[in-house]
Design a protein around this motif. Structure first.
Motif, short mmCIF file in Angstrom:
data_model
loop_
_atom_site.label_atom_id
_atom_site.label_comp_id
_atom_site.label_asym_id
_atom_site.label_seq_id
_atom_site.Cartn_x
_atom_site.Cartn_y
_atom_site.Cartn_z
N ALA A 20 17.61 -22.01 21.55
CA ALA A 20 18.77 -22.84 21.88
C ALA A 20 18.95 -23.97 20.86
CB ALA A 20 18.61 -23.42 23.28
N GLY A 21 17.84 -24.50 20.40
CA GLY A 21 17.91 -25.58 19.41
C GLY A 21 18.57 -25.14 18.12
N LYS A 106 23.31 -29.51 29.11
CA LYS A 106 22.23 -28.71 29.72
C LYS A 106 22.63 -28.23 31.12
CE LYS A 106 18.51 -31.03 27.29
NZ LYS A 106 17.43 -31.98 27.37
N LYS A 107 23.19 -29.17 31.87
CA LYS A 107 23.63 -28.84 33.22
C LYS A 107 24.76 -27.82 33.17
CE LYS A 107 25.29 -31.23 37.37
NZ LYS A 107 26.75 -31.40 37.26
N PRO A 114 24.27 -18.85 35.55
CA PRO A 114 23.23 -18.84 36.58
C PRO A 114 22.54 -17.48 36.68
CG PRO A 114 25.42 -18.79 37.58
CD PRO A 114 25.61 -19.01 36.12
N GLU A 115 23.20 -16.43 36.17
CA GLU A 115 22.64 -15.08 36.26
C GLU A 115 21.44 -14.90 35.33
OE1 GLU A 115 25.20 -15.91 34.56
OE2 GLU A 115 25.31 -14.77 32.69
N ASN A 120 16.13 -21.32 28.44
CA ASN A 120 16.41 -21.08 27.02
C ASN A 120 17.51 -20.02 26.85
OD1 ASN A 120 15.81 -21.53 24.17
ND2 ASN A 120 14.99 -19.44 24.20
N GLN A 121 17.45 -18.97 27.67
CA GLN A 121 18.49 -17.93 27.60
C GLN A 121 19.85 -18.47 28.00
OE1 GLN A 121 16.62 -14.94 30.08
NE2 GLN A 121 16.50 -13.52 28.35
N GLN A 122 19.85 -19.24 29.07
CA GLN A 122 21.10 -19.86 29.52
C GLN A 122 21.71 -20.71 28.41
OE1 GLN A 122 19.85 -22.19 32.88
NE2 GLN A 122 20.12 -20.52 34.36
N GLN A 123 20.86 -21.53 27.82
CA GLN A 123 21.36 -22.45 26.80
C GLN A 123 21.75 -21.71 25.53
OE1 GLN A 123 18.31 -25.45 26.44
NE2 GLN A 123 18.81 -26.37 28.40
#
Ligand SMILES: [Zn+2]
Ligand SMILES: [Zn+2]
Length: 193
Positions: A20-21, A106-107, A114-115, A120-123
């Motif tokens: 994500a970074g 982030k939020k 949400p799935e 890290n995957q979400q971001q």
């Protein structure tokens, strides 16, 4: 400029993994260059840019890949402030823009995906898709650079009166009438064993 995907591929190669970074860093740098109107940072514009980074994490490597600014060229400046932020300085126009990742992103990434299981995957996915205004705060700023901070500057060199090591222009310190390196003047981060 290359596309987001091309830069991510290059960043992954340079950094050793994609995270994500990296996505944040690539997007931050692409945005900075776009705002400054710098199109070819590795070619004709390669001497135009100085970048200040405020964190020593994944994003910093990605910023370096996109901008071509490196520590060894004196074009990458590190301020150890622990913030996901960078300032891009156009030496030609004198314009500079500071871009910081918003904490709220982030939020938002959690809400967008949400799935997905891991943060890290979400971001990683959300930071690719998110509009720049949701991801970053931007501010035009002024940055004063001293002559010796410019990439190509060559200056005088001196020798520390205590350890005998050479020191490049104006990093020396005068203490009790002696010219010392910063380590011998008391700033050392190491001690002899
Ligand atoms: Zn990483
Ligand atoms: Zn010394």
């Amino acid at each position: 400029m290359l596309s987001l995907n091309d830069y991510l591929r290059d960043a992954e190669q340079a950094h050793g993994h994609l995270c994500a970074g990296q996505v944040l860093g690539v997007r931050m740098a692409m945005l900075g260059l776009a705002k400054l109107g710098i199109e070819d940072p590795h070619g004709k514009d390669r001497k135009r840019l100085v970048t200040f980074v405020e964190i020593d994490r994944c994003a910093t490597d990605a910023i370096s890949v996109v901008t071509g600014c490196r520590l060894g060229k004196r074009a990458l400046k590190f301020r150890d402030w622990g913030k996901m932020a960078a300032t891009f300085v156009d030496l030609e126009s004198g314009k500079a823009i500071r871009i910081a990742a918003k904490e709220s992103s982030k939020k938002l990434a959690r809400e967008m995906h949400p799935e997905l299981e891991s943060k890290n995957q979400q971001q990683m996915l959300a930071y690719r898709e998110m509009p720049a205004d949701d991801l970053f705060a931007m501010q035009w700023v002024k940055v004063e650079l001293l002559a010796e901070e410019f990439p190509g500057y060559k200056g005088e060199r001196t020798v520390c009166a205590q350890c005998g090591e050479g020191i490049n222009f104006r990093r020396e310190v005068e203490l009790n009438g002696r010219i010392l390196c910063r380590a011998c003047a008391g700033e050392r981060y190491y001690r002899p064993e």
